[in-house]
Design an enzyme around this catalytic site. Sequence first.
Site, mmCIF file in Angstrom:
data_model
loop_
_atom_site.group_PDB
_atom_site.id
_atom_site.type_symbol
_atom_site.label_atom_id
_atom_site.label_comp_id
_atom_site.label_asym_id
_atom_site.label_seq_id
_atom_site.Cartn_x
_atom_site.Cartn_y
_atom_site.Cartn_z
ATOM 1 N N GLU A 97 0.852 -1.188 0.000
ATOM 2 C CA GLU A 97 0.000 0.000 0.000
ATOM 3 C C GLU A 97 0.891 1.243 0.000
ATOM 4 O OE1 GLU A 97 -2.406 1.522 -0.786
ATOM 5 O OE2 GLU A 97 -4.019 1.699 0.673
ATOM 6 N N ASP A 98 0.406 2.291 -0.617
ATOM 7 C CA ASP A 98 1.204 3.517 -0.693
ATOM 8 C C ASP A 98 1.373 4.186 0.666
ATOM 9 O OD1 ASP A 98 -1.488 4.204 -0.577
ATOM 10 O OD2 ASP A 98 -1.470 5.519 -2.326
ATOM 11 N N ASP A 101 -3.089 5.993 6.462
ATOM 12 C CA ASP A 101 -3.506 7.288 6.982
ATOM 13 C C ASP A 101 -4.481 7.015 8.138
ATOM 14 O OD1 ASP A 101 -3.680 10.196 6.573
ATOM 15 O OD2 ASP A 101 -5.679 9.837 5.783
ATOM 16 N N PHE A 150 0.030 16.664 3.380
ATOM 17 C CA PHE A 150 -0.468 15.971 2.194
ATOM 18 C C PHE A 150 0.702 15.616 1.284
ATOM 19 C CE2 PHE A 150 -2.723 14.972 -1.659
ATOM 20 C CZ PHE A 150 -3.735 14.178 -1.134
ATOM 21 N N ARG A 163 1.171 11.563 -9.693
ATOM 22 C CA ARG A 163 1.550 10.179 -9.374
ATOM 23 C C ARG A 163 2.923 9.845 -9.951
ATOM 24 N NH1 ARG A 163 -2.854 7.514 -7.300
ATOM 25 N NH2 ARG A 163 -4.895 8.047 -8.141
HETATM 26 P P1 IMP Z 1 -6.711 5.332 4.878
HETATM 27 O O1 IMP Z 1 -7.799 4.359 4.552
HETATM 28 O O2 IMP Z 1 -7.262 6.586 5.502
HETATM 29 O O3 IMP Z 1 -5.576 4.757 5.662
HETATM 30 O O4 IMP Z 1 -6.203 5.915 3.522
HETATM 31 C C1 IMP Z 1 -5.425 5.258 2.664
HETATM 32 C C2 IMP Z 1 -5.523 5.876 1.289
HETATM 33 O O5 IMP Z 1 -5.747 7.288 1.324
HETATM 34 C C3 IMP Z 1 -4.202 5.702 0.588
HETATM 35 O O6 IMP Z 1 -4.181 4.512 -0.133
HETATM 36 C C4 IMP Z 1 -4.138 6.921 -0.307
HETATM 37 O O7 IMP Z 1 -4.699 6.617 -1.543
HETATM 38 C C5 IMP Z 1 -4.971 7.959 0.362
HETATM 39 N N1 IMP Z 1 -4.134 8.976 1.050
HETATM 40 C C6 IMP Z 1 -3.969 9.139 2.375
HETATM 41 N N2 IMP Z 1 -3.123 10.138 2.664
HETATM 42 C C7 IMP Z 1 -2.726 10.625 1.478
HETATM 43 C C8 IMP Z 1 -1.787 11.680 1.103
HETATM 44 O O8 IMP Z 1 -1.159 12.368 1.914
HETATM 45 N N3 IMP Z 1 -1.635 11.884 -0.229
HETATM 46 C C9 IMP Z 1 -2.294 11.151 -1.179
HETATM 47 N N4 IMP Z 1 -3.148 10.155 -0.872
HETATM 48 C C10 IMP Z 1 -3.368 9.894 0.443
HETATM 49 MG MG MG Z 2 -4.582 4.406 -2.201
#
Ligand code: IMP
Ligand code: MG
Length: 173
Positions: A97-98, A101, A150, A163
Amino acid sequence: MAEVIHEMYSEEQVNARIRELGGQISADLAGEPVKVVCVLKGASFFACELAKRITSPVYMDFMYCSSYGDGTVSSGKVKITRDLEMPIEGENVLIAEDIIDSGHTLKFLTEEFRKRGAKRVMVCVMLSKPERREVEVPVDYVGFVVPDKFIVGYGLDYAQKYRNLPFIGTMEF
Ligand code: IMP
Ligand code: MG
């Protein structure tokens, strides 16, 4: 309004860290095959680069999840919008996963893959933003811990842009 991007980790730093992660994962797998699940689109660059550094036999599969719109705030609800091609029952699965968050996406995916009968579910994220966590999820491998800013580049987007930046940067709005 101008969008300004500040480099945080260079392409060389990211690739060096991915090599280290690949080394650790390879050691932990001890030669067992693994299915690398790339969570599109954000993890695409990371997952492919990581897969190249794993010495066990690697199989790749791809899925789309959505929890984010084109904005910057998580909706908290995750759904699979394009599922894996192949079953994962009895397999070692490595979710690439990237960024983690809020944690909702990875919590949902790890639970889903356990339900599908994976032998082992491992989680590897390129970035972790611990300050933003809303749910706890065990993460086995973390590339870099980042502050609550961000982030774009190396697969991460802002409204589908940036990207393809080869480095990881923070975005100023
Ligand atoms: P989570 O479900 O809130 O943990 O979010 C995960 C997804 O939110 C990641 O796979 C990203 O696609 C997106 N995301 C969260 N933070 C960022 C950021 O700082 N920049 C770009 N995408 C983000
Ligand atoms: Mg994502």
